[in-house]
Design an enzyme around this catalytic site. Structure first.
Site, short mmCIF file in Angstrom:
data_model
loop_
_atom_site.label_atom_id
_atom_site.label_comp_id
_atom_site.label_asym_id
_atom_site.label_seq_id
_atom_site.Cartn_x
_atom_site.Cartn_y
_atom_site.Cartn_z
NE ARG A 124 45.34 31.28 32.29
CZ ARG A 124 45.05 30.95 33.56
NH1 ARG A 124 43.89 30.39 33.85
NH2 ARG A 124 45.91 31.16 34.53
CE LYS A 153 46.20 35.05 35.66
NZ LYS A 153 45.24 35.73 36.50
CD GLU A 213 36.35 34.72 35.65
OE1 GLU A 213 37.09 34.02 36.34
OE2 GLU A 213 36.67 35.16 34.53
N1 PLP Z 1 39.51 33.92 37.07
C1 PLP Z 1 40.25 35.02 37.16
C2 PLP Z 1 39.65 36.31 36.74
C3 PLP Z 1 41.58 34.93 37.64
O1 PLP Z 1 42.32 36.03 37.76
C4 PLP Z 1 42.09 33.68 38.01
C5 PLP Z 1 43.46 33.53 38.46
O2 PLP Z 1 44.35 33.32 37.70
C6 PLP Z 1 41.26 32.56 37.89
C7 PLP Z 1 39.98 32.72 37.42
C8 PLP Z 1 41.76 31.20 38.26
O3 PLP Z 1 42.60 30.68 37.27
P1 PLP Z 1 43.70 29.61 37.63
O4 PLP Z 1 43.02 28.47 38.25
O5 PLP Z 1 44.30 29.26 36.32
O6 PLP Z 1 44.65 30.29 38.55
C1 COI Z 2 45.87 33.80 40.41
O1 COI Z 2 45.08 33.10 41.04
O2 COI Z 2 46.98 33.40 40.07
C2 COI Z 2 45.53 35.15 40.01
O3 COI Z 2 46.14 35.67 39.12
C3 COI Z 2 44.49 35.85 40.71
C4 COI Z 2 44.94 37.17 41.22
C5 COI Z 2 43.71 37.83 41.75
C6 COI Z 2 46.00 37.08 42.26
#
Ligand code: PLP
Ligand code: COI
Length: 345
Positions: free
Chosen positions: A82, A184, A220
């Protein structure tokens, strides 16, 4: 390994300096040798690309102690992928996947004393990030970058434990420009600060963002993907027409967990806000590295309040089952798919 003397059970979700960070610099078209540093501050040029045109991307994953005392992390290869996708979108060099996973292992191992003990509710949050250090004044990509990983012990992201939270509907977009919500990049999070502050001022735990083009479909929240359970008990996972939902690693893992470990039907499709308003869903949850799976009891849009009847106060049965299965796999109590849990020490 002697652990640090911290109150592990009461850690906030915030930054604390640990012993080492990992650093690797990109110059003359290639990545150099990565190394550990005890220096947690940076000095960069006033003209560095990050300061002017926001070339910055980041990742988030966790390292934790399993029931049998190993230190592991969860699917770091997907964070590497990612980050590569995010970097490509912002014209930044890709940090190679094997180097990324090695760097995560190296920095976590060096900071073993900071990895919270099993059962404490805390974890070591691992934050890889990359930013332009090269000078740019005309609008163009920089030619020098730094990749870095900081680690910090953290407690739960949502403080109320299993208490269901209330979301508000955001009045602004969370990504800039449209269609970049699937990466991200720090820039997207800067765009979410104002609506996020407004949500908190109005008493909401978080915002639910709708699609920016039509404001019709659910996307989301500012830091987590959203999941629903319909009246038939199916897991409904919102999809975006415009590819602007972050591809959460937790969500993608939960789709597998639901199908292969919990014998559920998973429906991945665009979800209209109207369906939520109509009361078509009985449970709602937020999922992510930081959020794990946190229950949502209500969503408010002005005077309108939607309640999820099977999880209005605490997690409903489906969210509970998904969470215990996923955390069971992460903790080593349930054998997960090959390669999900990566051993560090
Ligand atoms: N959506 C957003 C906007 C986020 O910042 C995060 C955190 O990383 C997620 C979703 C969840 O992603 P992940 O499950 O890869 O941590
Ligand atoms: C994560 O879940 O790792 C994120 O980056 C979300 C952030 C709001 C702490």
């Amino acid at each position: 390994m002697e652990k640090k003397d911290l109150d592990w059970g009461n850690l906030p979700f915030s930054y604390m300096k640990t012993d080492y960070s990992y650093v690797c610099n990109y110059k003359d078209g290639e990545w150099g040798e990565g190394f550990l540093t005890e220096d947690h501050s940076l000095q960069i040029s006033e003209c560095a690309g990050i300061l002017h045109y926001c070339q910055e991307v980041f990742e988030g994953l966790k390292a934790y102690t399993t029931e049998d005392g190993r230190i592991v992390c969860f699917r770091p290869d997907l964070n590497a992928q990612r980050m590569a996708d995010s970097a490509e979108r912002l014209c930044m060099p890709v940090f190679p996947q094997d180097k990324f996973v090695e760097a995560v292992k190296m920095v976590v191992k060096a900071n073993q004393a900071w990895v919270p003990p099993f059962g404490s509710g805390a974890t070591l949050y691992v934050r890889p990030f990359m930013f332009a250090t090269g000078d740019v004044i005309g609008v163009k990509p920089a030619d020098e970058y730094q990749f870095r990983i900081l680690v910090t012990p953290v407690g739960p992201y949502f403080k109320g434990g299993d208490t269901a939270v209330t979301l508000g509907i955001a009045k602004y977009d969370r990504a800039a420009p449209h269609g970049t919500g699937n990466i991200k990049a720090g820039l997207n999070y800067a765009m979410s600060l104002k609506p996020g502050m407004e949500a908190h001022a109005n008493g909401y735990a978080e915002n639910l963002y709708l699609d920016s083009q039509s404001r019709t479909y659910v996307e989301e929240t500012g830091g987590a993907n959203v999941l629903f359970v319909d009246k038939e008990g199916n897991l409904v996972v919102p999809q975006s027409f415009t590819d602007s939902i972050l591809p959460s690693i937790t969500r993608r893992s939960l789709v597998t967990v639901a199908k292969d470990f919990c014998d559920m039907t998973v429906i991945e499709r665009p979800v209209k806000w109207e369906e939520v308003l109509n009361g078509d869903f009985v449970e709602c949850g937020l999922c992510g590295t930081a959020a794990v799976i946190s229950p949502v009891g209500h969503i408010e849009d002005g005077e309108t309040v939607v309640t999820f009847p099977d999880g209005a106060e605490t997690s409903g049965p489906v969210m509970k089952k998904l969470r215990s299965t996923l955390t069971g796999i992460q903790a080593g109590a349930i054998q997960g798919p090959e390669g999900w849990v990566v051993e560090i020490a």
